[in-house]
Design an enzyme around this catalytic site. Structure first.
Site, PDB file in Angstrom:
ATOM      1  N   HIS A   1     -31.228  27.200  28.967  1.00 35.93           N
ATOM      2  CA  HIS A   1     -31.738  25.888  29.250  1.00 35.93           C
ATOM      3  C   HIS A   1     -32.225  25.486  30.359  1.00 35.93           C
ATOM      4  CE1 HIS A   1     -32.922  21.043  28.782  1.00 35.93           C
ATOM      5  NE2 HIS A   1     -33.085  21.762  27.966  1.00 35.93           N
TER       6      HIS A   1
ATOM      7  N   GLU B   1     -31.674  24.138  20.221  1.00 38.65           N
ATOM      8  CA  GLU B   1     -32.627  24.690  18.474  1.00 38.65           C
ATOM      9  C   GLU B   1     -31.524  25.867  17.961  1.00 38.65           C
ATOM     10  OE1 GLU B   1     -35.276  22.910  18.356  1.00 38.65           O
ATOM     11  OE2 GLU B   1     -36.530  24.106  19.493  1.00 38.65           O
TER      12      GLU B   1
HETATM   13  N1  ACO Z   1     -31.882  34.829  26.414  1.00 33.60           N
HETATM   14  C1  ACO Z   1     -31.962  36.150  27.397  1.00 33.60           C
HETATM   15  N2  ACO Z   1     -32.876  35.813  29.062  1.00 33.60           N
HETATM   16  C2  ACO Z   1     -32.505  34.324  29.071  1.00 33.60           C
HETATM   17  C3  ACO Z   1     -32.683  33.254  28.521  1.00 33.60           C
HETATM   18  C4  ACO Z   1     -32.123  33.672  26.971  1.00 33.60           C
HETATM   19  N3  ACO Z   1     -32.206  32.596  25.782  1.00 33.60           N
HETATM   20  N4  ACO Z   1     -32.760  32.117  28.886  1.00 33.60           N
HETATM   21  C5  ACO Z   1     -33.035  32.488  29.881  1.00 33.60           C
HETATM   22  N5  ACO Z   1     -32.558  34.010  30.398  1.00 33.60           N
HETATM   23  C6  ACO Z   1     -32.902  34.586  31.635  1.00 33.60           C
HETATM   24  C7  ACO Z   1     -33.777  35.305  31.964  1.00 33.60           C
HETATM   25  O1  ACO Z   1     -34.765  36.110  31.767  1.00 33.60           O
HETATM   26  C8  ACO Z   1     -34.584  34.637  33.380  1.00 33.60           C
HETATM   27  O2  ACO Z   1     -33.347  36.333  33.773  1.00 33.60           O
HETATM   28  P1  ACO Z   1     -34.153  36.885  35.750  1.00 33.60           P
HETATM   29  O3  ACO Z   1     -33.860  36.200  36.602  1.00 33.60           O
HETATM   30  O4  ACO Z   1     -33.069  38.596  34.938  1.00 33.60           O
HETATM   31  O5  ACO Z   1     -35.224  36.799  35.181  1.00 33.60           O
HETATM   32  C9  ACO Z   1     -33.228  34.055  33.934  1.00 33.60           C
HETATM   33  O6  ACO Z   1     -32.015  33.580  33.409  1.00 33.60           O
HETATM   34  C10 ACO Z   1     -33.782  32.269  34.109  1.00 33.60           C
HETATM   35  O7  ACO Z   1     -34.813  32.619  33.450  1.00 33.60           O
HETATM   36  P2  ACO Z   1     -35.883  31.117  33.305  1.00 33.60           P
HETATM   37  O8  ACO Z   1     -36.943  32.065  32.247  1.00 33.60           O
HETATM   38  O9  ACO Z   1     -35.839  31.109  34.877  1.00 33.60           O
HETATM   39  O10 ACO Z   1     -35.230  29.594  33.106  1.00 33.60           O
HETATM   40  P3  ACO Z   1     -35.598  28.636  32.462  1.00 33.60           P
HETATM   41  O11 ACO Z   1     -34.607  27.413  32.988  1.00 33.60           O
HETATM   42  O12 ACO Z   1     -36.718  28.634  32.460  1.00 33.60           O
HETATM   43  O13 ACO Z   1     -35.838  28.502  30.958  1.00 33.60           O
HETATM   44  C11 ACO Z   1     -35.784  28.240  28.565  1.00 33.60           C
HETATM   45  C12 ACO Z   1     -35.300  27.969  30.411  1.00 33.60           C
HETATM   46  C13 ACO Z   1     -37.225  28.588  28.744  1.00 33.60           C
HETATM   47  C14 ACO Z   1     -35.484  27.867  27.948  1.00 33.60           C
HETATM   48  C15 ACO Z   1     -35.373  30.107  28.165  1.00 33.60           C
HETATM   49  O14 ACO Z   1     -33.271  29.828  28.671  1.00 33.60           O
HETATM   50  C16 ACO Z   1     -35.794  30.757  27.274  1.00 33.60           C
HETATM   51  O15 ACO Z   1     -36.592  31.443  27.096  1.00 33.60           O
HETATM   52  N6  ACO Z   1     -34.316  30.605  26.045  1.00 33.60           N
HETATM   53  C17 ACO Z   1     -34.626  30.589  24.873  1.00 33.60           C
HETATM   54  C18 ACO Z   1     -36.075  30.274  23.800  1.00 33.60           C
HETATM   55  C19 ACO Z   1     -35.842  28.979  23.426  1.00 33.60           C
HETATM   56  O16 ACO Z   1     -34.272  29.260  23.175  1.00 33.60           O
HETATM   57  N7  ACO Z   1     -36.499  27.661  23.715  1.00 33.60           N
HETATM   58  C20 ACO Z   1     -35.711  26.491  23.353  1.00 33.60           C
HETATM   59  C21 ACO Z   1     -35.145  25.096  24.504  1.00 33.60           C
HETATM   60  S1  ACO Z   1     -34.508  24.006  24.529  1.00 33.60           S
HETATM   61  C22 ACO Z   1     -36.284  22.937  23.821  1.00 33.60           C
HETATM   62  O17 ACO Z   1     -36.861  23.305  24.825  1.00 33.60           O
HETATM   63  C23 ACO Z   1     -35.693  22.277  22.771  1.00 33.60           C
END
Ligand code: ACO
Length: 363
Positions: free
Chosen positions: A246, A305
């Site tokens: 998140h 989620e």
């Molecule tokens: N699985 C694996 N790696 C992840 C995940 C995940 N679920 N989430 C983040 N990371 C990693 C990224 O690959 C990144 O790694 P890196 O720095 O080595 O490239 C690091 O963590 C940071 O990721 P960002 O995309 O910068 O983090 P951000 O805060 O923008 O992302 C998000 C938040 C989009 C929710 C992300 O955690 C994700 O994609 N989760 C999976 C999808 C999901 O569950 N969505 C629902 C969110 S809840 C809602 O909106 C109601």
């Protein structure tokens, strides 16, 4: 320039606050644990929308008004829905919501609250070759949604579980869809346009589109002993684990707990898939272990989620409809934010940093 507007404060709000370190969600001065499983969605809406309109709102009055709005919205189904049935459920519900005239008044808001609640069950049933079920305005919003979906009376436990879900997802700070709603509201375009913009933003898998893929993941894993190897391979292939991570939370999302408790309360009613829940718990534990090992500098915890997927599946919603079920709850937050923006905000118009070429000056 902050990529993704990380940490940028975009507005002041009286509506909700997300403490990502403490794992606390506050809605209108009350923490989520004092609301989820305690108040109905109508009571929550009375709280969220308390100063959004000239009219004084209370939960009983809202229950009646939303019931009538469900009936009004349902009358549009026969003409409007048929041409849209080739679309995925969420796209069809978004398109159906677009038929209403824009406005900033309570009547428009009531129609928008009713829209995903009525259109989602109707579209699901029509796509299955079943006739849509007309709303019963004497029921609570949550009970009537399940009645329209299943065409039978629903148990108090099922209605309570959906009520908990709708309250839990009703508002959540400056998330992407709420921000989209506020940007559109800041132009004074009206509530329908604001809600449609938000709906579009909600759909993506990085926001409200994740719970369907959570179930796909559980199906692909199949049994608890398969979890570790499946998750490792998914990460090796560069995939993200749906339902984890998140932007704001560095600890477990408090909404995940609220929904897990709602699932537990369904236990014993015959609607509870104990095997499925056991698989989900094993997958969650394995994912948290693996993410902690692979990303030691970035706490990636369970988000809302993951248990949304299990709860909505248990209540009988097909997975392709999960995003529009999310919209049934979040629409209250979108409307409250859009009204707050129109009442107190200015046109939202940030700057961009141009990094392209510039015209060459003549010598
Ligand atoms: N699985 C694996 N790696 C992840 C995940 C995940 N679920 N989430 C983040 N990371 C990693 C990224 O690959 C990144 O790694 P890196 O720095 O080595 O490239 C690091 O963590 C940071 O990721 P960002 O995309 O910068 O983090 P951000 O805060 O923008 O992302 C998000 C938040 C989009 C929710 C992300 O955690 C994700 O994609 N989760 C999976 C999808 C999901 O569950 N969505 C629902 C969110 S809840 C809602 O909106 C109601």
């Amino acid at each position: 320039m902050k990529n993704g507007l990380d940490d940028v404060v975009a507005t002041e709000t009286m509506l909700s606050d997300v403490d990502g370190i403490g794992g606390i969600l506050i809605i209108r001065g009350q923490s989520l644990d004092a609301l989820a499983g305690v108040v109905t969605y109508e009571e929550l809406l009375a709280l969220l929308l308390s100063d959004a309109f000239d009219e004084k709102l209370d939960a009983d009055g809202l229950r009646q008004q939303i019931g009538l709005a469900r009936q009004e919205v349902f009358r549009t189904v026969p003409d409007a829905a048929m041409p849209l049935l080739k679309l995925p459920v969420t796209d069809a519900v978004r398109a159906l919501t677009a038929q209403f005239a824009d406005g900033d008044d309570l009547a428009t808001a009531l129609r928008l609250i009713a829209a995903p609640a009525v259109f989602t069950p109707a579209v699901i049933r029509l796509k299955n070759g079943q006739a849509p079920v007309a709303p019963d305005s004497s029921l609570t919003h949550a009970a009537d949604i399940l009645h329209m979906l299943h065409g039978r009376s629903v148990s108090p436990q099922e209605a309570a579980a959906l009520d908990t879900y709708l309250v839990t997802v009703s508002d959540h700070g400056m998330n992407a869809s709420t921000f989209a709603a506020r940007v559109v509201a800041s132009t004074h375009a009206g509530l329908v346009s604001s809600v449609l913009a938000a709906f579009g933003a909600l759909k993506g898998p990085l926001h409200g589109g994740a719970p369907g893929p959570v179930l796909d993941m559980l199906d692909a894993i199949g049994t608890p002993d398969n979890a570790e190897s499946w998750l490792e391979k998914a990460l090796d292939d560069g995939e993200r684990l749906m339902g984890f991570g998140h932007r704001i939370y560095r600890v477990r999302d408090p909404r995940a707990d609220a929904l897990m408790q709602a699932l537990r309360r369904l236990a014993g009613t015959g609607n509870y898939g104990a095997g499925r829940f056991k698989l989900a718990e094993s997958v969650e534990a394995a994912a948290l272990r693996i993410l902690a090992r692979r990303k030691p500098d970035r706490p990636l915890k369970t988000n809302v989620e993951f248990y949304t997927a299990l709860l909505l599946e248990t209540l009988g919603f097909p997975r392709e409809s999960f995003t529009s079920v999310f919209a049934m709850g979040r629409v209250g937050g979108w409307i409250a934010h859009a009204r707050e923006q129109t009442q107190h905000g200015r046109l939202i118009r940030p700057q961009s940093l141009y990094v392209g070429p510039r015209p060459i000056k003549a010598a």
